[in-house]
Motif scaffolding. Structure first.
Motif, PDB file in Angstrom:
ATOM      1  N   TYR A 141       0.824  -1.189   0.000  1.00  0.00           N
ATOM      2  CA  TYR A 141       0.000   0.000   0.000  1.00  0.00           C
ATOM      3  C   TYR A 141       0.862   1.243   0.000  1.00  0.00           C
ATOM      4  N   PHE A 142       0.261   2.338  -0.399  1.00  0.00           N
ATOM      5  CA  PHE A 142       0.923   3.641  -0.413  1.00  0.00           C
ATOM      6  C   PHE A 142       0.024   4.618   0.324  1.00  0.00           C
ATOM      7  N   ILE A 143       0.592   5.333   1.285  1.00  0.00           N
ATOM      8  CA  ILE A 143      -0.155   6.333   2.050  1.00  0.00           C
ATOM      9  C   ILE A 143       0.564   7.667   1.917  1.00  0.00           C
ATOM     10  N   ASN A 144      -0.173   8.716   1.612  1.00  0.00           N
ATOM     11  CA  ASN A 144       0.360  10.070   1.542  1.00  0.00           C
ATOM     12  C   ASN A 144      -0.661  10.988   2.203  1.00  0.00           C
ATOM     13  N   MET A 145      -0.335  11.526   3.372  1.00  0.00           N
ATOM     14  CA  MET A 145      -1.240  12.426   4.085  1.00  0.00           C
ATOM     15  C   MET A 145      -0.526  13.748   4.350  1.00  0.00           C
ATOM     16  N   ASP A 146      -1.198  14.848   4.048  1.00  0.00           N
ATOM     17  CA  ASP A 146      -0.666  16.191   4.272  1.00  0.00           C
ATOM     18  C   ASP A 146      -1.676  17.012   5.048  1.00  0.00           C
ATOM     19  N   ALA A 147      -1.183  17.880   5.905  1.00  0.00           N
ATOM     20  CA  ALA A 147      -2.018  18.884   6.563  1.00  0.00           C
ATOM     21  C   ALA A 147      -1.179  20.156   6.621  1.00  0.00           C
ATOM     22  N   THR A 148      -1.699  21.256   6.062  1.00  0.00           N
ATOM     23  CA  THR A 148      -0.963  22.512   6.036  1.00  0.00           C
ATOM     24  C   THR A 148      -1.873  23.662   6.442  1.00  0.00           C
TER      25      THR A 148
END
Length: 182
Positions: free
Chosen positions: A1-8
Motif C-alpha cells: 500500500y501507499f499512504i500520503n497524508m498532508d495537513a498545512t
C-alpha cells in the motif's frame, strides 16, 4: 500500500504543516513509484516557515525509517534530522528562487537479525536548489551532500552526494508531465 497524508495551514506570514508517507513492498507491483520515498520506507515531516518580503526561513523535523514490513531478515534504519532552510525569491513572475538547507540529526539501526550488531551515530546534510516556475511549468536544479558515521568499533563514515534536475509541465489542467533525474 501507499499512504500520503498532508495537513498545512497559514497564519499571516507563517505557514506550517506535516506530512506522512509510507510505501510497502506490495505497492511496487502497481508500477508507480511515489516521489520522495523508497520501497518499504515511511517518513514523517513537520515544518514551520516565516516569510518577510523576498526572504523565507523554514525549520523542520523529519524522520525516515525502512523495513516497515517488519521483515525479520532485515534491520530497521531510522534517520532523524532537524533542518533550517533560508530561501530568497529573485523574481516574482516568473518565479525564480534559490535556497540552502542545513540539517543535523542521527542515524540508528534496530530490529537486528541474529548475528548483526545495532549502531547509531550523527547525520548531517546540506542542500542547495534553484527553482523557476510559471503557471504552466516548474524547473529545478539541486544538489545535496549527506554525511553519516556510526559508533561501531573501527567503523568508517559514509558520504553521499546527489545531483538532481527535474520539473513539471502542465499543458492542460488535468494532464501534466514530471521528468526527474538524480
Amino acid at each position: 500500500y501507499f499512504i500520503n497524508m498532508d495537513a498545512t495551514g497559514e497564519q499571516g506570514s507563517l505557514d506550517y504543516g506535516t506530512r506522512y508517507l509510507s510505501w510497502t513492498k506490495d505497492f511496487e507491483s502497481l508500477g508507480k513509484k511515489p516521489k520522495g520515498i523508497k520501497e518499504d520506507e515511511a517518513s514523517h515531516e513537520s515544518w514551520i516557515s516565516w516569510k518577510q518580503g523576498n526572504l523565507k526561513l523554514k525549520t523542520d523535523y523529519s524522520e525516515r525509517w525502512d523495513n516497515i514490513a517488519n521483515d525479520p531478515e532485515e534491520s530497521r534504519n531510522t534517520d532523524r534530522l532537524v533542518s533550517i532552510t533560508p530561501s530568497y525569491t529573485l523574481h516574482d513572475w516568473p518565479y525564480v528562487g534559490v535556497s540552502v538547507s542545513y540539517g543535523q540529526g542521527s542515524r540508528q539501526s534496530s530490529m537486528e537479525p541474529a548475528g548483526e550488531q545495532s549502531y547509531s551515530g550523527p547525520l548531517s546534510k546540506i542542500a542547495t536548489s534553484f527553482d523557476v516556475s510559471t503557471d504552466k511549468m516548474k524547473l529545478y536544479l539541486g544538489t545535496s551532500l549527506q554525511k553519516s558515521s556510526n559508533d561501531l568499533v573501527n567503523s568508517e563514515s559514509s558520504q553521499a552526494v546527489t545531483y538532481s534536475i527535474g520539473g513539471s509541465y502542465y499543458p492542460f489542467e488535468s494532464i501534466y508531465f514530471t521528468p526527474d533525474f538524480s
